[in-house]
Scaffold this motif. Sequence first.
Motif, mmCIF file in Angstrom:
data_model
loop_
_atom_site.group_PDB
_atom_site.id
_atom_site.type_symbol
_atom_site.label_atom_id
_atom_site.label_comp_id
_atom_site.label_asym_id
_atom_site.label_seq_id
_atom_site.Cartn_x
_atom_site.Cartn_y
_atom_site.Cartn_z
ATOM 1 N N SER A 17 -40.538 -31.333 55.496
ATOM 2 C CA SER A 17 -39.185 -31.743 55.098
ATOM 3 C C SER A 17 -39.049 -33.254 55.034
ATOM 4 O O SER A 17 -38.316 -33.788 54.185
ATOM 5 N N PHE A 18 -39.734 -33.962 55.947
ATOM 6 C CA PHE A 18 -39.628 -35.418 55.930
ATOM 7 C C PHE A 18 -40.352 -36.034 54.724
ATOM 8 O O PHE A 18 -39.962 -37.094 54.239
ATOM 9 N N LEU A 19 -41.406 -35.379 54.236
ATOM 10 C CA LEU A 19 -42.145 -35.907 53.089
ATOM 11 C C LEU A 19 -41.260 -36.052 51.843
ATOM 12 O O LEU A 19 -41.250 -37.110 51.207
ATOM 13 N N GLY B 23 -33.228 -32.127 52.862
ATOM 14 C CA GLY B 23 -34.461 -32.334 53.627
ATOM 15 C C GLY B 23 -34.195 -32.822 55.037
ATOM 16 O O GLY B 23 -34.851 -32.395 56.002
ATOM 17 N N LEU B 24 -33.200 -33.746 55.172
ATOM 18 C CA LEU B 24 -32.867 -34.241 56.508
ATOM 19 C C LEU B 24 -32.344 -33.107 57.387
ATOM 20 O O LEU B 24 -32.737 -32.956 58.559
ATOM 21 N N GLY B 25 -31.424 -32.286 56.811
ATOM 22 C CA GLY B 25 -30.888 -31.167 57.591
ATOM 23 C C GLY B 25 -31.966 -30.168 57.964
ATOM 24 O O GLY B 25 -32.002 -29.650 59.096
ATOM 25 N N TRP C 90 -27.448 -28.328 62.050
ATOM 26 C CA TRP C 90 -28.280 -28.994 61.033
ATOM 27 C C TRP C 90 -28.514 -28.105 59.813
ATOM 28 O O TRP C 90 -28.718 -28.617 58.706
ATOM 29 N N PHE C 91 -28.443 -26.774 59.981
ATOM 30 C CA PHE C 91 -28.562 -25.884 58.829
ATOM 31 C C PHE C 91 -27.368 -26.058 57.882
ATOM 32 O O PHE C 91 -27.495 -25.961 56.662
ATOM 33 N N GLN C 92 -26.186 -26.316 58.464
ATOM 34 C CA GLN C 92 -25.010 -26.571 57.623
ATOM 35 C C GLN C 92 -25.190 -27.849 56.798
ATOM 36 O O GLN C 92 -24.816 -27.908 55.625
ATOM 37 N N LEU C 93 -25.758 -28.899 57.413
ATOM 38 C CA LEU C 93 -26.048 -30.119 56.652
ATOM 39 C C LEU C 93 -27.074 -29.842 55.555
ATOM 40 O O LEU C 93 -26.951 -30.331 54.427
ATOM 41 N N SER D 152 -38.502 -24.642 49.379
ATOM 42 C CA SER D 152 -37.785 -25.236 48.239
ATOM 43 C C SER D 152 -37.692 -26.755 48.361
ATOM 44 O O SER D 152 -37.876 -27.487 47.381
ATOM 45 N N ILE D 153 -37.419 -27.267 49.549
ATOM 46 C CA ILE D 153 -37.297 -28.714 49.720
ATOM 47 C C ILE D 153 -38.660 -29.375 49.554
ATOM 48 O O ILE D 153 -38.796 -30.416 48.890
ATOM 49 N N PHE D 154 -39.691 -28.767 50.137
ATOM 50 C CA PHE D 154 -41.032 -29.332 50.006
ATOM 51 C C PHE D 154 -41.482 -29.327 48.541
ATOM 52 O O PHE D 154 -42.069 -30.308 48.060
ATOM 53 N N LEU D 155 -41.216 -28.204 47.823
ATOM 54 C CA LEU D 155 -41.634 -28.126 46.411
ATOM 55 C C LEU D 155 -40.871 -29.107 45.526
ATOM 56 O O LEU D 155 -41.339 -29.477 44.451
ATOM 57 N N SER D 156 -39.669 -29.501 45.976
ATOM 58 C CA SER D 156 -38.918 -30.491 45.185
ATOM 59 C C SER D 156 -39.649 -31.828 45.128
ATOM 60 O O SER D 156 -39.351 -32.677 44.279
#
Length: 709
Positions: free
Chosen positions: A54-56, A92-94, A110-113, A254-258
Amino acid sequence: MPDKFKILDRPGSSSRSALIVAFSLLVTIFTVTFYALRHPQALDLQYNPYAVLSFLPIAINIWIIILIVRLRTQSEEAVWFVLYLCGITIAGLGEALQRMSAQPDAAVFWFQLNGLGFMLMPIAYYLFVFSYVKPLRSQSPLLVPSLMTGLCVMILFFVGTNQFYNLVPSAMVSYPWGFNPPTGPLFGILFLWVELLLLVAFFTLFRFYRRVSSDLLRRQSRVYIWAILIPIIGGSITDGLLPLLNYNSIVPLSIFLSTGTSVVAYYGLRRYRLFQVNPSLFAENVIRTMHEAVVVTNTQFKIDFANREAQSLLHANSANLSGTDISTYFTPDSWQTILQAEQNEKRGMESLSEADFGKLTIMDTAGNNIPIRIYTSRLEEGTPNEAYIFIISDISDITASYHQLEDSAARIRTQNQLLQENQVTMERLLAESQNLQKQLQHEKENVEHTVEVRTAELREARDKLEAADELKSEFIMLSSHNLRTPLSIMRSSVELLADNPSLAADQKAIIHSLTNGTDRLGELIEDLLTIATLEAGDQSRLEPTKLGDIISPLVSEAESIAESKGLVFKPSIPTTDIVVNANAPRLRGAIRNILHNAVNFTTEGEVRLRVSTSENKLRIIVEDSGIGIPPEELPKLFTKFHRATSTLVYDYQGKGIGLYLAKLVVEEHNGKIFAESTLGKGSAFTMELPIIVPGQSENSIPASVATNS
């Protein structure tokens, strides 16, 4: 006007909306952070290797955002794409902090963010695609507000209810990648909403890719298609389809693939000038680079756009033209023609969609009438963006050519009237002139043809005028020859009468006037015969002659005439012998004509004769302090039968052929003659002739002289 033609380097209303949303998101992040600081349990975190996935994307997307900002572009699609990257960054941050949460309560927060950023992504990409294909300002004004309203509703459902996800802390499920909530009863609606936005954006890009002709735009759209396929194929499976089927054994990616979307965008930035060139800019540049003036109006004929050529034609800038009724720049008759076409269009008789109005007249801001040819076209007929395009061509040069043709016809008619005195010769000339007038009339009717056709017709007219001039010269030569004999008889008779000693004083005065008149008539006839001979190309024999033998008699003569008028005559002639190839009588007569003109047109002051040599050239300059010559008369000064307007005021009885004859004689001697003058201060006439340098062989004499030797 339709916004595809508006200037693209200013953010529009939709861009401002995107900026407002971005600001709202920043406020949201600040609020969430503030909440987290007030509730320390939200910061109860622990290391989880899956958080690196997620941080990447966060690091890569921030880097891409910085690159786009450094482009200093304010285009709509750039703003929406940055907003899309902001959504990925927030999600990604959330997600990263959710995976690192040690307690379910912190994971829920954090899931809501994460959900806020996740729901922003499809809307931002959807608006990005539509602003790239066609500016959002030209779309329905309700498009952006509707989508933003939908986003707010989705966020409220996501945060305030358990319909999309069961966000009760006790329901959170622990996986190796962290706590994850189970799906809610309306999760399928959320999934369909996200997929629908992405699929519509995909097919819009694909259709644009199929129909665009620009190679650069095709490459750009191909990059965007690949960028959107990554979240559609990858993220939709791991974060949407599998949870919908209650299969939760695969980590959400999904976030990583973005990250792939960001990498593809970076590739497009470097290779295909993303966010710097777009379809709307292409359309605008086409209009801006047109040589014709282009004006776009709404259906009420209010000006919405004018390219640089139109601003130059109307002598007004875009700020002054914008919102102005275009009818104010047309003459009443010309605008009535356009209004009549519009009324006929309403009756179904003709159409303004593609109309050629031919020649009309417009007025610039200075009130000058400009002849134009105008074409009209209708844009996006039947839509709220309907507009008229006026393509205007300045035909001032064609109209000027037409007026020149009319002036030529008028001069020919004047010459015909003067030559009608001789019936035998003029019948033939009149027939040819009438034929020429018919041809000129035909040229008048076809004056808007191509320049090549008009040039050919003018060349034909010139040939005929030269033929007519040759006939006139022939007539003058024949008349002069026929007048010689009766003039000789008149001279002999006058001389016999003058020798009679018994004449009274008044009779002698009459005979003296007759003598002067016959002398002037004789000079005129000889000048006309000389002109006819030179115009026919018959050159006399040129022989080496000392310049002093030619000029010395003229100096004495000029001093006498100048003294009689109270003028000062100042000759400046080198003492060295200067030899020229010349017909001495003719060259002397040419110089005499220039000297007599200088004396006759000088009432006070002095007349100067200067002779000098340089580079095998002889320069004879006659200067005076007389009345001068108007600038507009100088180009016509050496033409046949021309008399300057100043001679009418000065009451000088000239023949109108002296300077023309001098020009012919100088050119016969392979030289040139020209004049310079300042009105009210005097004139200077200069003759340049080749000279014979000591030791020069006959081979070095100009060919035209050697041939006649």
